[in-house]
Design a protein around this motif. Structure first.
Motif, PDB file in Angstrom:
ATOM      1  N   CYS A 269       0.952  -1.207  -0.017  1.00 50.77           N
ATOM      2  CA  CYS A 269       0.225   0.014   0.163  1.00 50.77           C
ATOM      3  C   CYS A 269       1.017   0.871  -0.137  1.00 50.77           C
ATOM      4  O   CYS A 269       0.882   1.918  -0.468  1.00 50.77           O
ATOM      5  CB  CYS A 269      -0.931   0.036   1.663  1.00 50.77           C
ATOM      6  N   ASP A 270       1.775   1.529   0.865  1.00 50.98           N
ATOM      7  CA  ASP A 270       3.158   2.360   0.787  1.00 50.98           C
ATOM      8  C   ASP A 270       3.899   2.965  -1.071  1.00 50.98           C
ATOM      9  O   ASP A 270       3.759   4.163  -1.177  1.00 50.98           O
ATOM     10  CB  ASP A 270       3.786   2.375   1.686  1.00 50.98           C
ATOM     11  N   TYR A 271       3.357   2.038  -1.566  1.00 51.79           N
ATOM     12  CA  TYR A 271       4.130   1.979  -2.552  1.00 51.79           C
ATOM     13  C   TYR A 271       3.005   2.286  -3.818  1.00 51.79           C
ATOM     14  O   TYR A 271       2.821   1.552  -5.014  1.00 51.79           O
ATOM     15  CB  TYR A 271       5.420   0.940  -3.618  1.00 51.79           C
ATOM     16  N   GLY A 272       1.649   2.010  -3.412  1.00 53.83           N
ATOM     17  CA  GLY A 272       0.803   2.340  -4.690  1.00 53.83           C
ATOM     18  C   GLY A 272       0.532   0.985  -6.008  1.00 53.83           C
ATOM     19  O   GLY A 272       0.252   1.060  -6.276  1.00 53.83           O
ATOM     20  N   ILE A 273       0.845   0.005  -4.853  1.00 51.37           N
ATOM     21  CA  ILE A 273       0.645  -1.595  -5.317  1.00 51.37           C
ATOM     22  C   ILE A 273      -0.115  -2.590  -4.868  1.00 51.37           C
ATOM     23  O   ILE A 273      -0.161  -3.778  -4.845  1.00 51.37           O
ATOM     24  CB  ILE A 273       2.366  -1.866  -5.926  1.00 51.37           C
ATOM     25  N   GLY A 274      -1.209  -2.245  -3.761  1.00 51.55           N
ATOM     26  CA  GLY A 274      -1.867  -3.183  -3.111  1.00 51.55           C
ATOM     27  C   GLY A 274      -2.890  -4.036  -3.711  1.00 51.55           C
ATOM     28  O   GLY A 274      -3.336  -5.000  -3.461  1.00 51.55           O
ATOM     29  N   GLY A 275      -3.282  -3.660  -5.187  1.00 52.21           N
ATOM     30  CA  GLY A 275      -3.546  -4.529  -5.918  1.00 52.21           C
ATOM     31  C   GLY A 275      -2.583  -6.007  -6.291  1.00 52.21           C
ATOM     32  O   GLY A 275      -3.493  -6.858  -7.266  1.00 52.21           O
ATOM     33  N   LYS A 276      -1.215  -6.017  -6.218  1.00 47.01           N
ATOM     34  CA  LYS A 276      -0.977  -6.425  -6.166  1.00 47.01           C
ATOM     35  C   LYS A 276      -0.959  -7.825  -5.357  1.00 47.01           C
ATOM     36  O   LYS A 276       0.166  -9.389  -5.182  1.00 47.01           O
ATOM     37  CB  LYS A 276       0.750  -5.951  -6.208  1.00 47.01           C
ATOM     38  N   SER A 277      -0.988  -7.943  -4.447  1.00 44.40           N
ATOM     39  CA  SER A 277      -0.939  -8.453  -3.240  1.00 44.40           C
ATOM     40  C   SER A 277      -1.562 -10.109  -2.942  1.00 44.40           C
ATOM     41  O   SER A 277      -0.449 -11.109  -2.311  1.00 44.40           O
ATOM     42  CB  SER A 277      -2.028  -8.019  -1.885  1.00 44.40           C
ATOM     43  N   GLU A 278      -2.061 -10.456  -3.686  1.00 43.57           N
ATOM     44  CA  GLU A 278      -2.439 -12.135  -4.733  1.00 43.57           C
ATOM     45  C   GLU A 278      -0.791 -12.480  -5.209  1.00 43.57           C
ATOM     46  O   GLU A 278      -0.723 -13.615  -5.071  1.00 43.57           O
ATOM     47  CB  GLU A 278      -3.618 -12.011  -5.165  1.00 43.57           C
ATOM     48  N   GLU A 279      -0.948 -11.597  -6.503  1.00 45.86           N
ATOM     49  CA  GLU A 279       0.769 -12.067  -6.806  1.00 45.86           C
ATOM     50  C   GLU A 279       2.174 -12.151  -6.054  1.00 45.86           C
ATOM     51  O   GLU A 279       2.923 -13.191  -6.180  1.00 45.86           O
ATOM     52  CB  GLU A 279       1.068 -11.067  -7.630  1.00 45.86           C
ATOM     53  N   VAL A 307       8.023  -2.944  -9.420  1.00 46.21           N
ATOM     54  CA  VAL A 307       7.111  -3.115  -9.619  1.00 46.21           C
ATOM     55  C   VAL A 307       5.964  -1.395  -9.536  1.00 46.21           C
ATOM     56  O   VAL A 307       4.982  -1.013 -10.016  1.00 46.21           O
ATOM     57  CB  VAL A 307       5.552  -4.061  -9.071  1.00 46.21           C
ATOM     58  N   SER A 308       6.525  -1.099  -8.945  1.00 43.05           N
ATOM     59  CA  SER A 308       6.658   0.577  -8.434  1.00 43.05           C
ATOM     60  C   SER A 308       6.802   1.634  -8.692  1.00 43.05           C
ATOM     61  O   SER A 308       6.267   2.877  -9.371  1.00 43.05           O
ATOM     62  CB  SER A 308       6.797   0.717  -6.724  1.00 43.05           C
ATOM     63  N   GLU A 309       7.893   1.267  -9.527  1.00 45.70           N
ATOM     64  CA  GLU A 309       8.024   1.591 -11.152  1.00 45.70           C
ATOM     65  C   GLU A 309       7.147   1.200 -12.340  1.00 45.70           C
ATOM     66  O   GLU A 309       7.183   2.586 -13.097  1.00 45.70           O
ATOM     67  CB  GLU A 309       9.432   1.583 -11.360  1.00 45.70           C
ATOM     68  N   ASP A 310       7.038   0.614 -12.775  1.00 47.35           N
ATOM     69  CA  ASP A 310       6.520  -0.171 -14.195  1.00 47.35           C
ATOM     70  C   ASP A 310       5.749  -1.085 -13.337  1.00 47.35           C
ATOM     71  O   ASP A 310       5.857  -2.752 -13.564  1.00 47.35           O
ATOM     72  CB  ASP A 310       7.807  -0.808 -14.742  1.00 47.35           C
ATOM     73  N   GLN A 311       4.509  -0.702 -13.434  1.00 51.16           N
ATOM     74  CA  GLN A 311       3.200  -1.852 -12.418  1.00 51.16           C
ATOM     75  C   GLN A 311       2.701  -2.862 -13.559  1.00 51.16           C
ATOM     76  O   GLN A 311       1.920  -3.405 -13.161  1.00 51.16           O
ATOM     77  CB  GLN A 311       1.576  -0.979 -12.602  1.00 51.16           C
ATOM     78  N   GLY A 312       2.865  -3.070 -14.348  1.00 51.99           N
ATOM     79  CA  GLY A 312       3.107  -3.671 -15.612  1.00 51.99           C
ATOM     80  C   GLY A 312       4.753  -4.902 -15.810  1.00 51.99           C
ATOM     81  O   GLY A 312       4.170  -5.425 -16.551  1.00 51.99           O
ATOM     82  N   ALA A 313       5.426  -4.725 -14.492  1.00 52.21           N
ATOM     83  CA  ALA A 313       6.560  -5.965 -14.494  1.00 52.21           C
ATOM     84  C   ALA A 313       6.186  -7.082 -13.965  1.00 52.21           C
ATOM     85  O   ALA A 313       5.385  -7.413 -13.733  1.00 52.21           O
ATOM     86  CB  ALA A 313       7.693  -5.047 -13.941  1.00 52.21           C
ATOM     87  N   PHE A 314       6.723  -7.464 -14.437  1.00 50.62           N
ATOM     88  CA  PHE A 314       6.522  -9.723 -13.747  1.00 50.62           C
ATOM     89  C   PHE A 314       7.262  -9.690 -12.553  1.00 50.62           C
ATOM     90  O   PHE A 314       8.095  -9.281 -12.942  1.00 50.62           O
ATOM     91  CB  PHE A 314       6.596 -10.707 -15.144  1.00 50.62           C
ATOM     92  N   PRO A 315       6.803 -10.430 -11.997  1.00 44.59           N
ATOM     93  CA  PRO A 315       7.364 -11.138 -10.687  1.00 44.59           C
ATOM     94  C   PRO A 315       8.526 -11.973 -10.983  1.00 44.59           C
ATOM     95  O   PRO A 315       8.608 -12.683 -12.719  1.00 44.59           O
ATOM     96  CB  PRO A 315       6.531 -11.881 -10.198  1.00 44.59           C
ATOM     97  N   MET A 316       9.510 -12.294 -11.102  1.00 42.57           N
ATOM     98  CA  MET A 316      11.025 -13.251 -10.853  1.00 42.57           C
ATOM     99  C   MET A 316      11.529 -13.371  -9.690  1.00 42.57           C
ATOM    100  O   MET A 316      10.859 -13.263  -8.758  1.00 42.57           O
ATOM    101  CB  MET A 316      11.936 -11.678 -11.516  1.00 42.57           C
ATOM    102  N   PRO A 317      11.614 -14.801 -10.209  1.00 44.17           N
ATOM    103  CA  PRO A 317      12.841 -15.299  -8.960  1.00 44.17           C
ATOM    104  C   PRO A 317      14.195 -14.614  -8.848  1.00 44.17           C
ATOM    105  O   PRO A 317      15.599 -14.738  -8.843  1.00 44.17           O
ATOM    106  CB  PRO A 317      12.824 -16.435  -9.583  1.00 44.17           C
ATOM    107  N   TYR A 318      13.568 -13.905  -8.113  1.00 45.02           N
ATOM    108  CA  TYR A 318      14.721 -12.976  -7.512  1.00 45.02           C
ATOM    109  C   TYR A 318      16.095 -13.962  -6.153  1.00 45.02           C
ATOM    110  O   TYR A 318      17.119 -13.764  -6.346  1.00 45.02           O
ATOM    111  CB  TYR A 318      14.665 -12.003  -6.509  1.00 45.02           C
ATOM    112  N   TRP A 319      14.832 -14.051  -5.076  1.00 46.71           N
ATOM    113  CA  TRP A 319      16.435 -15.139  -4.639  1.00 46.71           C
ATOM    114  C   TRP A 319      16.894 -16.250  -4.782  1.00 46.71           C
ATOM    115  O   TRP A 319      18.081 -17.040  -5.150  1.00 46.71           O
ATOM    116  CB  TRP A 319      15.001 -15.886  -3.502  1.00 46.71           C
ATOM    117  N   ALA A 320      16.296 -17.024  -5.795  1.00 46.71           N
ATOM    118  CA  ALA A 320      16.840 -17.354  -6.874  1.00 46.71           C
ATOM    119  C   ALA A 320      18.332 -16.942  -7.685  1.00 46.71           C
ATOM    120  O   ALA A 320      19.346 -18.266  -7.523  1.00 46.71           O
ATOM    121  CB  ALA A 320      16.276 -18.594  -7.800  1.00 46.71           C
TER     122      ALA A 320
END
Length: 562
Positions: A269-279, A307-320
């Motif tokens: 919510c603080d970064y304006g992407i509260g709608g991405k919670s399920e993803e 995603v806060s910079e580009d709400q069309g960005a896809f999730p990525m495996p950052y930890w991997a």
């Protein structure tokens, strides 16, 4: 404007002074003080905030001085944070103790001498950080000489093996207060030494370093140690009766490593992407520390940053991308038939049950498959769904935590498959393919299916990729996938050089049952003719055609030809 996110920053002071976004974990300090054990070892997966937690402890407790002896007041770093409302019993400890803070992560070196030197270098830097202790007349001349030798990396090995205990004595003399010890990444030198072949030498050194400082040390207030894995007490903590081990099985401290559901919702919510919670939940949630559900903090922060910079960005495996994932690879490479079935069950969203072995040394990791499963659990590659107690053993029901970790398994398996097929002889399959020997083809493909690990449901896409992997090694032919021709796209094409004019056209189907294998293969063969997959190839000069309808059911294959 949003606050900057502390990606890769694990220094608490830097985060607070530069106004980075910070999720308040300061009540960890309260819980540390409330629990009575003198030495606490926390084991959590990598990138779950262990280093930042120790940094926070250091700045809270340390009566700071620079190397010249000028006092440094860090109390302002905690202004407005939860610990300041916890009561006077806790705030009176603020900036009151000498603190030794040491990280062993730099000891990941190719041989013992380099790894030893890396630890010595870290010890030297910590002595230099406390250089003010030799400026007065409190230490004896011989103590100052020893201090200078250790700081200058000129000391003997025994002096380094007992350096932490010696530093507690010096600090106790100067401050007239007991010393807090913070040790980060304690298991890195041991893990590295095991894989590089000098485990016993490194274990002996680390045992001396730790025991001298932590075992019956009258100058110790308390110690906090962190690492990824729980190493058996007898290997480096021999006789350390004041040690409490807090793994991901423990109910206490669950919310202090990783982000809770509430914390993630606030962050989004603080970064304006509260709608991405399920993803975010699907990709990065799923860990259970004790009874507390937590998200992977490293991945969540990286996701929010993008995603806060580009709400069309896809999730990525950052930890991997932060590790070689060597434990998953070892499991895959050593897997027998039963382990392969279990991995397929996990990747399909199912679960397995395994006994817990909480105390393992590195040289026992690969002795049994159960030990490997345990390491995968304790290092974050599996999550606990439930547990039961049977006789003297705890059994855990385990599953893959989330999509991100599932991709680690998939990519590791795919890489293993691609490497393994380079070493195998597929001449029988290739000969059968070119000579129309459908029984040979079906047997060879089924045999290869039995030997591999599927990472998708048994759908056509999986079989398409699998068969393409087998055929891409065929000399003299080019493999084409989903090439448009005639009235549609054929699944796979094998094309000779144009002057030879040979084309193999394959259509694949996934059957719903064993009984449907023949019918599905026949249907695939009819589709090749109906949709004229050979039309474009004839125009290109190909004149000799082999047509194959191939159907699959689980790990069985049926091939029909025309």
């Amino acid at each position: 404007m949003y606050k900057p996110l502390p990606i890769g920053i694990d220094d608490f002071k830097k985060i607070r002074e530069n106004n980075y976004y910070y999720i308040d974990k300061t009540l960890f300090i309260k819980e540390i003080l409330d629990k009575s054990s003198e030495v606490k070892l926390f084991t959590r997966p990598r990138r779950f905030g262990k280093t930042l937690a120790l940094s926070m402890l250091r700045y809270f407790f340390e009566a700071g001085y620079d190397p010249d002896g000028c006092k440094v007041d860090n109390s302002s770093l905690f202004k407005g944070l939860k610990i300041m409302d916890a009561g006077e019993n806790y705030t009176r400890r603020l900036c009151q103790y000498p603190v030794i803070s040491l990280s062993l992560k730099s000891s990941k070196q190719p041989d013992f001498d380099m790894a030893f030197d890396a630890v010595v270098n870290e010890i030297s830097k910590e002595f230099d950080r406390h250089n003010y202790v030799i400026s007065g007349d409190i230490l004896l001349p011989e103590e100052k000489d020893q201090y200078i030798r250790i700081r200058g990396k000129q000391a003997s090995r025994i002096e380094y093996a007992t350096a932490l205990e010696f530093l507690t004595r010096c600090l106790k003399k100067v401050f007239r207060k007991n010393v807090i010890i913070l040790l980060d990444e304690y298991d890195v030198p041991l893990e590295n030494a095991y894989f590089k072949g000098f485990y016993e030498k490194m274990a002996d050194f680390i045992r001396s370093l730790f025991e001298s400082a932590l075992k019956t040390n009258p100058n110790l207030e308390f110690a906090v140690i962190t690492g990824c894995l729980r190493i058996t007490k007898e290997s480096i903590f021999t006789g350390l009766n004041n040690l409490q081990i807090i793994s991901i099985m423990n109910k206490n401290y669950g919310e202090y490593f990783g982000f809770t559901q509430k914390e993630v919702e606030s962050l989004l919510c603080d970064y304006g992407i509260g709608g991405k919670s399920e993803e975010v939940k699907q990709w990065y949630d799923g860990y259970l520390f004790g009874n507390t559900e937590v998200y992977n903090p490293w991945s969540v922060i990286n996701y929010v940053d993008e995603v806060s910079e580009d709400q069309g960005a896809f999730p990525m495996p950052y930890w991997a991308n932060t590790s070689s994932n060597s434990i998953v690879r070892e499991l895959v490479e050593r897997a027998d038939g039963s382990v392969k079935q279990e991995m397929e069950e996990l990747i399909a969203g199912g679960s397995i049950e395994k006994p817990v072995h909480v105390d393992i040394t590195y040289n026992e990791v690969y002795k049994t498959q159960d030990n490997l499963w345990n390491f995968l659990f304790f290092t974050g590659y599996l999550k606990k769904l439930s547990e039961r107690f049977d006789g003297e053993t705890i059994y855990l029901t385990l599953a893959i935590p989330n999509t991100e970790v599932k991709l680690i398994y998939r990519d590791t398996i795919l890489d293993w498959f691609n490497q393994s097929i380079k070493k195998k002889d597929f001449s029988a399959l290739y000969r059968g393919l070119m000579q129309g020997e459908t029984d040979v083809m079906g047997r060879e493909i089924s045999k290869s299916l039995m030997e591999t690990i599927s990472f998708y449901d048994y759908k056509e896409d999986y079989y398409h990729g699998f068969l393409a992997g087998l055929l891409k090694m065929m000399d003299g032919y080019t493999l084409k996938s989903n090439r448009e021709s005639g009235l549609g796209r054929s699944d796979l094409l094998l094309l000779s050089a144009p002057y030879e004019g040979i084309a193999v056209i394959m259509e694949l189907k996934a059957a719903d049952s064993f009984a449907q294998l023949d019918g599905s293969a026949r249907e695939a063969l009819c589709q090749i003719k109906e949709k004229q997959y050979d039309a474009e190839l004839k125009l290109e000069g190909y004149h000799t055609f082999l047509y194959y309808g191939i159907s699959f059911y689980k790990k069985l294959c049926r091939v029909l030809a025309e």
